[in-house]
Design an enzyme around this catalytic site. Sequence first.
Site, mmCIF file in Angstrom:
data_model
loop_
_atom_site.group_PDB
_atom_site.id
_atom_site.type_symbol
_atom_site.label_atom_id
_atom_site.label_comp_id
_atom_site.label_asym_id
_atom_site.label_seq_id
_atom_site.Cartn_x
_atom_site.Cartn_y
_atom_site.Cartn_z
ATOM 1 N N HIS A 52 0.831 -1.212 0.000
ATOM 2 C CA HIS A 52 0.000 0.000 0.000
ATOM 3 C C HIS A 52 0.866 1.263 0.000
ATOM 4 O O HIS A 52 0.481 2.295 0.523
ATOM 5 C CB HIS A 52 -0.979 0.000 1.184
ATOM 6 C CG HIS A 52 -2.035 -1.067 1.043
ATOM 7 N ND1 HIS A 52 -3.145 -0.903 0.236
ATOM 8 C CD2 HIS A 52 -2.121 -2.313 1.543
ATOM 9 C CE1 HIS A 52 -3.882 -2.009 0.282
ATOM 10 N NE2 HIS A 52 -3.272 -2.891 1.060
ATOM 11 N N GLY B 197 -4.756 -12.858 -5.235
ATOM 12 C CA GLY B 197 -3.856 -11.749 -4.949
ATOM 13 C C GLY B 197 -2.451 -11.994 -5.472
ATOM 14 O O GLY B 197 -1.494 -11.393 -5.001
ATOM 15 N N LEU B 198 -2.307 -12.880 -6.459
ATOM 16 C CA LEU B 198 -0.990 -13.098 -7.073
ATOM 17 C C LEU B 198 -0.903 -12.404 -8.438
ATOM 18 O O LEU B 198 -0.017 -12.696 -9.236
ATOM 19 C CB LEU B 198 -0.697 -14.594 -7.190
ATOM 20 C CG LEU B 198 -0.604 -15.330 -5.840
ATOM 21 C CD1 LEU B 198 -0.471 -16.828 -6.030
ATOM 22 C CD2 LEU B 198 0.564 -14.800 -5.005
ATOM 23 N N SER B 199 -1.833 -11.495 -8.677
ATOM 24 C CA SER B 199 -1.795 -10.618 -9.857
ATOM 25 C C SER B 199 -1.922 -11.338 -11.183
ATOM 26 O O SER B 199 -1.190 -11.071 -12.130
ATOM 27 C CB SER B 199 -0.513 -9.779 -9.862
ATOM 28 O OG SER B 199 -0.551 -8.857 -8.835
ATOM 29 N N ASP C 83 2.066 -4.094 -9.611
ATOM 30 C CA ASP C 83 1.894 -5.428 -10.196
ATOM 31 C C ASP C 83 2.378 -5.461 -11.651
ATOM 32 O O ASP C 83 3.040 -6.402 -12.080
ATOM 33 C CB ASP C 83 0.420 -5.852 -10.123
ATOM 34 C CG ASP C 83 -0.147 -5.707 -8.715
ATOM 35 O OD1 ASP C 83 0.656 -5.670 -7.763
ATOM 36 O OD2 ASP C 83 -1.377 -5.617 -8.568
ATOM 37 N N TYR D 282 -9.945 -1.193 -0.406
ATOM 38 C CA TYR D 282 -8.764 -0.630 -1.074
ATOM 39 C C TYR D 282 -8.990 0.858 -1.360
ATOM 40 O O TYR D 282 -8.144 1.694 -1.045
ATOM 41 C CB TYR D 282 -8.524 -1.402 -2.369
ATOM 42 C CG TYR D 282 -7.234 -1.081 -3.089
ATOM 43 C CD1 TYR D 282 -6.049 -1.714 -2.744
ATOM 44 C CD2 TYR D 282 -7.207 -0.148 -4.125
ATOM 45 C CE1 TYR D 282 -4.866 -1.437 -3.410
ATOM 46 C CE2 TYR D 282 -6.034 0.135 -4.801
ATOM 47 C CZ TYR D 282 -4.862 -0.511 -4.444
ATOM 48 O OH TYR D 282 -3.694 -0.230 -5.116
HETATM 49 C C1 GLA Z 1 -2.855 -4.442 -5.069
HETATM 50 C C2 GLA Z 1 -2.640 -3.354 -6.110
HETATM 51 C C3 GLA Z 1 -1.202 -2.827 -6.040
HETATM 52 C C4 GLA Z 1 -0.826 -2.431 -4.610
HETATM 53 C C5 GLA Z 1 -1.177 -3.551 -3.637
HETATM 54 C C6 GLA Z 1 -0.966 -3.148 -2.207
HETATM 55 O O1 GLA Z 1 -2.074 -5.564 -5.392
HETATM 56 O O2 GLA Z 1 -2.897 -3.851 -7.389
HETATM 57 O O3 GLA Z 1 -1.055 -1.740 -6.919
HETATM 58 O O4 GLA Z 1 -1.430 -1.230 -4.258
HETATM 59 O O5 GLA Z 1 -2.525 -3.965 -3.780
HETATM 60 O O6 GLA Z 1 0.385 -2.958 -1.950
#
Ligand code: GLA
Length: 370
Positions: free
Chosen positions: A36, A116-118, A164, A216
Amino acid sequence: MREIEDRAASAYREKFGAEPELVASAPGRVNLIGEHTDYNSGFVLPCVIGRRVAVAVGRGEGGLYSADFDEAHPLAEKDSSWAGYPRGVAWAMDEAGHEIGAFRAAFAGNVPLGSGLSSSAAVEAATALALDELYGFGLGREDLAVLCQRAENEYVGVNSGIMDQYASLLCEAGAALLVDCRSLEAESVPLDLEGAGLALAVCDTRVERGLADTGYNDRRNACERAARTLGVEELRDATEDHLKRLSGEELLRARHVVSENARVLGAVEALRAGDFALFGRLMYASHASLRDDYEVSTPELDAFVELAERTGAAGARLTGAGFGGCAIALVPAGETGALAEECRRAFAERGFEEPEFYEFVPAAGAEVVG
Ligand code: GLA
């Protein structure tokens, strides 16, 4: 080619009855520390994982096809499916004056979805790199990452930071990536876990990140308010001293951001000195700050981190936005299995979902492979 890239190429052949012009792929990520902070123009330190999204592309009609979902979507329509990510990238390229003609693409991936692994950044990064190569734009990785973020923010409508997409496009194998999210300068920091006798264990708590969007955005807004109260441009510019002038929610959120930025820089120094004990302590401190000040942890994430600490992990913390998803731990090599076992037992006792475990080494970023 990796298996996943082969799968994208075969799907292209099957679906479109022709050879793809090229294949590219891009990985998912974990963030080692610096959570964050990206949307506060601070510092992050992600590395990418050995799970990727591959795309086979070529010019012509046919739309967008996912081998995983066995689903086809037209290129020029808007819906709320996964196809919004590649469409968004094409849109962002067009907006930036890089003209894209009709193209078709087949996707295959093995980045866990919704953990949360993008996985979405991996789809964007693979698409951006493939289109850049297909049309010969010659854009730099940094520019591609910015276009991907624009796709995510303005086309898909998710207000994420730059981390990410930067990680997926710029990380190198065996290294983490220090990103200064203000200057957008990025630097590889060698991460020789094997040499240190460590492994990176990932625990997917399987908690749906239901609050992720609203939570968020709330956090982002609170950070902006805190910066306004302090009269600084962004929380990147705030110092420990500034914190005395804040209270309530603004104080909590700002204290996390200020301390987390310092921890990232400390963690990079620790890595450079090969001091994984210090690196690990900074990870634990990051988790505590995310739990107590930023308030984005969950009982499952906390339980994993506590268990990791109790069983001798050098460091552990939640990774990504929080509100569910994954946590990571630096554990002695060969001990991920034992930690996973204990964690499964502890989660079952507490009535939590059964978690999923992975072990990763810092992998290579996005690549054109054929
Ligand atoms: C998500 C968002 C990122 C970042 C994280 C927190 O993964 O996509 O840009 O803000 O949360 O660090």
